[in-house]
Design a protein around this motif. Structure first.
Motif, mmCIF file in Angstrom:
data_model
loop_
_atom_site.group_PDB
_atom_site.id
_atom_site.type_symbol
_atom_site.label_atom_id
_atom_site.label_comp_id
_atom_site.label_asym_id
_atom_site.label_seq_id
_atom_site.Cartn_x
_atom_site.Cartn_y
_atom_site.Cartn_z
ATOM 1 N N GLY A 149 35.411 32.488 50.297
ATOM 2 C CA GLY A 149 35.455 33.836 49.766
ATOM 3 C C GLY A 149 36.665 34.022 48.871
ATOM 4 N N ALA A 150 36.657 35.090 48.090
ATOM 5 C CA ALA A 150 37.797 35.394 47.214
ATOM 6 C C ALA A 150 37.864 36.904 47.031
ATOM 7 C CB ALA A 150 37.645 34.701 45.862
ATOM 8 N N LYS A 151 39.077 37.408 46.895
ATOM 9 C CA LYS A 151 39.259 38.855 46.745
ATOM 10 C C LYS A 151 40.484 39.124 45.882
ATOM 11 C CE LYS A 151 39.521 43.102 49.504
ATOM 12 N NZ LYS A 151 39.517 43.651 50.887
ATOM 13 N N TYR A 152 40.302 39.988 44.879
ATOM 14 C CA TYR A 152 41.434 40.428 44.073
ATOM 15 C C TYR A 152 41.500 41.946 44.122
ATOM 16 C CZ TYR A 152 44.587 41.503 40.302
ATOM 17 O OH TYR A 152 45.644 41.998 39.583
ATOM 18 N N ARG A 153 42.680 42.445 44.426
ATOM 19 C CA ARG A 153 42.912 43.884 44.513
ATOM 20 C C ARG A 153 44.030 44.237 43.549
ATOM 21 N NH1 ARG A 153 44.900 47.227 49.848
ATOM 22 N NH2 ARG A 153 43.984 49.257 49.286
ATOM 23 N N MET A 154 43.744 45.140 42.656
ATOM 24 C CA MET A 154 44.713 45.478 41.614
ATOM 25 C C MET A 154 45.904 46.247 42.192
ATOM 26 S SD MET A 154 42.335 46.466 38.326
ATOM 27 C CE MET A 154 43.762 46.390 37.226
ATOM 28 N N ASP A 155 47.013 46.197 41.456
ATOM 29 C CA ASP A 155 48.202 46.934 41.862
ATOM 30 C C ASP A 155 48.014 48.426 41.595
ATOM 31 O OD1 ASP A 155 49.447 44.595 42.615
ATOM 32 O OD2 ASP A 155 50.345 44.286 40.625
ATOM 33 N N ALA A 224 45.630 39.389 36.165
ATOM 34 C CA ALA A 224 44.938 39.115 37.439
ATOM 35 C C ALA A 224 44.783 37.630 37.760
ATOM 36 C CB ALA A 224 43.554 39.761 37.419
ATOM 37 N N ASN A 225 44.779 36.745 36.751
ATOM 38 C CA ASN A 225 44.498 35.312 36.978
ATOM 39 C C ASN A 225 43.160 35.134 37.693
ATOM 40 O OD1 ASN A 225 46.934 34.479 35.791
ATOM 41 N ND2 ASN A 225 48.024 34.763 37.731
ATOM 42 N N LEU A 226 42.134 35.810 37.196
ATOM 43 C CA LEU A 226 40.826 35.819 37.851
ATOM 44 C C LEU A 226 40.156 34.452 37.862
ATOM 45 C CD1 LEU A 226 39.554 39.167 36.288
ATOM 46 C CD2 LEU A 226 40.260 38.800 38.664
ATOM 47 N N ASP A 227 40.436 33.627 36.849
ATOM 48 C CA ASP A 227 39.786 32.324 36.780
ATOM 49 C C ASP A 227 40.269 31.369 37.874
ATOM 50 O OD1 ASP A 227 42.283 32.212 35.669
ATOM 51 O OD2 ASP A 227 41.690 31.117 33.868
ATOM 52 N N GLU A 228 41.339 31.731 38.597
ATOM 53 C CA GLU A 228 41.759 30.936 39.741
ATOM 54 C C GLU A 228 40.986 31.305 41.004
ATOM 55 O OE1 GLU A 228 45.910 30.985 40.438
ATOM 56 O OE2 GLU A 228 46.455 30.351 38.404
ATOM 57 N N ASP A 278 47.962 54.718 44.881
ATOM 58 C CA ASP A 278 48.257 54.283 46.249
ATOM 59 C C ASP A 278 47.062 54.498 47.167
ATOM 60 O OD1 ASP A 278 50.812 53.537 45.559
ATOM 61 O OD2 ASP A 278 51.688 55.502 46.033
ATOM 62 N N GLY A 279 46.233 55.486 46.864
ATOM 63 C CA GLY A 279 45.081 55.768 47.714
ATOM 64 C C GLY A 279 43.840 54.981 47.358
ATOM 65 N N TRP A 280 43.758 54.455 46.146
ATOM 66 C CA TRP A 280 42.570 53.692 45.725
ATOM 67 C C TRP A 280 42.992 52.628 44.741
ATOM 68 C CZ3 TRP A 280 40.476 52.558 41.003
ATOM 69 C CH2 TRP A 280 39.202 51.964 41.001
ATOM 70 N N ARG A 281 42.452 51.418 44.969
ATOM 71 C CA ARG A 281 42.707 50.323 44.032
ATOM 72 C C ARG A 281 41.407 49.565 43.792
ATOM 73 N NH1 ARG A 281 48.025 47.289 46.153
ATOM 74 N NH2 ARG A 281 47.554 48.297 48.133
#
Length: 603
Positions: A149-155, A224-228, A278-281
């Protein structure tokens, strides 16, 4: 090894010329033993003592899984994946972040925090070893590891931008967004219809508007470096409030460092900016569902699950498989032959095991065997057979010996050839009930460790060639693994042993390891000799009433520094010792003759 011979008082000789193993029924047949420990059929037709078990792994931490792959043994020792003594790979992260090249088998991420021991299931797929339920892959060729699995969450202080583009991520030119078609269009001009009932992108060709078959959304996430993390073809789940149509499973058409492209339609030509807080990313995730049991067939990972899933708030009773050749994607439904597949099963009850048999994924419940036939999703058919399946808690008893599957069912041990299973454990007797079985194949033998109603671990070995059981003392192993070279391995929480084979190569390999290993890590064999025993069933001369036999003779070969003691019990009274034979330097046989008392029966 020995041959027993019985002479009655008329001097007629009854030869027990063959050893027929363990038989715990009321009256074992001639040549069978009511009970035994550490005997094997290796010396058939005579009985012989099992080989010494060699310790090949001494773990510094608790072993959590084991598999034989690529001609070598592989196992998990805490957070480390070992491939024999050739190389090891730490699965503990060097740092937190978006990188998933190396990952932990546990949460929390801090290795100093104690965690509960959890067994992992290791399976092979091509050049990979897949670890479940941790959802980790190990590439055996490159020695890399990562998360399935993989997950990216923005700042919180960034924004995600959605824009309408072509498949390469380039913005369309000459686009008009309106409820009605633009007047006086020219060839190549685009019209984005914004009417809810007819929305879509159109292009003017010749003298008419033609719909654009596929439209795309570019999603920009700076830095994000999404390709990693992601690859083209991945199915990802998102949480956009402004573009909800893409949230529930979109296929990535293109991925770059800071953006991905998915199929979708924006109802505006102006890019949409969605700020994080802070409440949603904004989050992009490739999800790996949790299943009960796994196997690999047809270059896909197959699995089954049953019960209520709190994450999805749904009930499951299904069989599913990944995309063709892609163990990271379970929900790719694009209408092509490489798609994932899932089917709901109507038969109630929890799943109890899975294996690939005759090239087909085969799943078990306690009263059902279910097999999947076909080669592509549109061809898959489900074949259900109501019969004795695998006992709950005995999923690790499933093993292929020769051309058949052997497993522990609620009522006994079964052999399954693809048609109907047949019980082979009638010799166990009705009073013997076993649970939590663990098994494996070793050449033409099926090894099975199980627990009786008193909590005692027992190991039985079924010789497929001769069709009888022997009994050995248990390793208390939580998993067995077969090897293509005829070895079998038993895994405890701290050690791995060879079983059923006394291999000089392993001894040399172990001694080579000990020369360089620290003293505390050196492997010392637990066994210097094997203690064995055999108890006959009732011997009554097959004559009613009290009588006596002239003599009983046992002809034995006894190795140097070994001895054989014999005891006899008359009419169920306590056993009493009647003689002992000891081995010497001569490679010769010895004979012990017993003159039993007159009685109704003896053992």
């Amino acid at each position: 090894m020995f041959y027993p011979q019985v002479n009655d008082n008329n001097n007629s000789q009854l030869n027990i010329d063959n050893f027929y193993g363990y038989n715990h029924t009321f009256r074992p047949s001639l040549g069978e033993f009511y009970d035994m420990t550490n005997l094997t059929s290796d010396g058939f037709p005579v009985m012989s003592v099992r080989p010494i078990r060699q310790k090949v792994v001494k773990a510094s931490k608790e072993i959590r899984g084991m598999i034989y792959t690529g001609g070598h043994l592989a196992w998990l020792d805490g957070y480390t994946f070992h491939y024999s003594n050739l190389w090891s790979l730490s699965l503990f992260p060097l740092e937190r972040g978006i990188s998933n090249k190396v990952t932990s088998l546990d949460e929390p991420m801090d290795e100093s925090t104690p965690t509960m021991w959890e067994e992992e299931q290791l399976i092979e797929m091509g050049g990979y070893v897949l670890i479940y339920p941790a959802n980790i892959w190990v590439n055996m060729n490159t020695r890399e590891a990562g998360l399935m699995g993989a997950k990216y969450r923005m700042d919180a202080d960034t924004s995600v931008v959605f824009s309408m583009t072509d498949a390469e991520g380039e913005a369309y030119r000459n686009v008009t967004a309106s409820d009605s078609a633009p007047a006086n269009p020219t060839t190549g001009k685009y019209w984005l219809c914004t009417l809810e009932e007819a929305k879509g992108l159109n292009v003017y060709i010749g003298d008419s508007w033609q719909p654009v078959a596929t439209t795309y959304i570019r999603i920009d996430m700076p830095g994000a470096n999404l390709d990693e993390l992601f690859s083209e073809g991945d199915i990802v789940y998102m949480n956009s409030a402004y573009v909800p149509d893409i949230n529930d499973g979109s296929q990535i058409q293109k991925v770059a460092s800071d953006y991905i492209i998915v199929i979708g339609l924006l109802n505006t030509t102006t890019p949409i900016t969605e700020p994080n807080s802070d409440g949603w990313r904004f989050t992009v995730e490739r999800k790996i569902p949790k299943y009960d049991y796994y196997c690999v067939a047809g270059n896909r990972v197959w699995a089954c699950r049953y019960g209520f899933n709190l994450d999805d708030v749904a009930d499951y009773n299904e069989i599913a498989c990944t995309k063709l050749g892609d163990f990271k994607n379970w929900t790719s439904y694009q209408g092509v032959s490489t798609d994932s597949y899932a089917v709901t099963i109507g038969t109630p009850g929890a799943w109890t095991g899975a294996i690939t048999f005759q090239g087909k994924p085969t799943f078990f419940k306690e009263n059902t065997i279910i097999r999947i036939y076909g080669s592509t999703p549109n061809e898959y058919t489900v074949n259900e057979k109501e019969c004795r399946g695998v006992q709950q808690g005995s999923h690790k008893s499933i093993a292929i010996v020769g051309e058949n599957v052997y497993y522990k069912a609620p009522g006994g041990i079964m052999v399954y050839d693809g048609s109907m299973p047949t019980m082979i454990s009638t010799d166990f007797g009705r009073e013997d009930i076993f649970f939590d079985a663990v098994g494996c194949a070793n050449n033409s033998k099926y090894y099975l460790q199980c627990v009786d109603t008193h909590g005692k671990h027992m190991m039985f070995v079924y010789d497929v060639q001769y069709g009888f059981f022997t009994k050995e003392d248990s390793l208390n192993a939580f998993r067995f693994s077969s090897a293509m070279d005829g070895r079998a391995y038993g895994c405890t929480k701290k050690s791995i042993y060879t079983i059923g084979l006394n291999d000089s190569e392993l001894m040399v390999e172990r001694e080579t390891y000990n020369k360089t290993a620290p003293i505390e890590d050196r492997i010392i064999n637990d066994e210097e000799y094997v203690t064995w025993s055999a108890e006959t069933g009732d011997i009554d001369g097959m004559v009613v009433g009290f009588k006596y036999l002239g003599r009983i003779s046992m002809r034995c070969y006894i190795p140097l520094k070994s001895e054989l003691s014999t005891e006899i019990s008359y009419d169920d009274r306590p056993f009493e010792k009647v003689g002992t034979l000891r081995g010497n330097d001569e490679k010769t046989s010895k004979t012990l003759t017993i003159f039993p008392y007159r009685c109704d029966h003896f053992r």
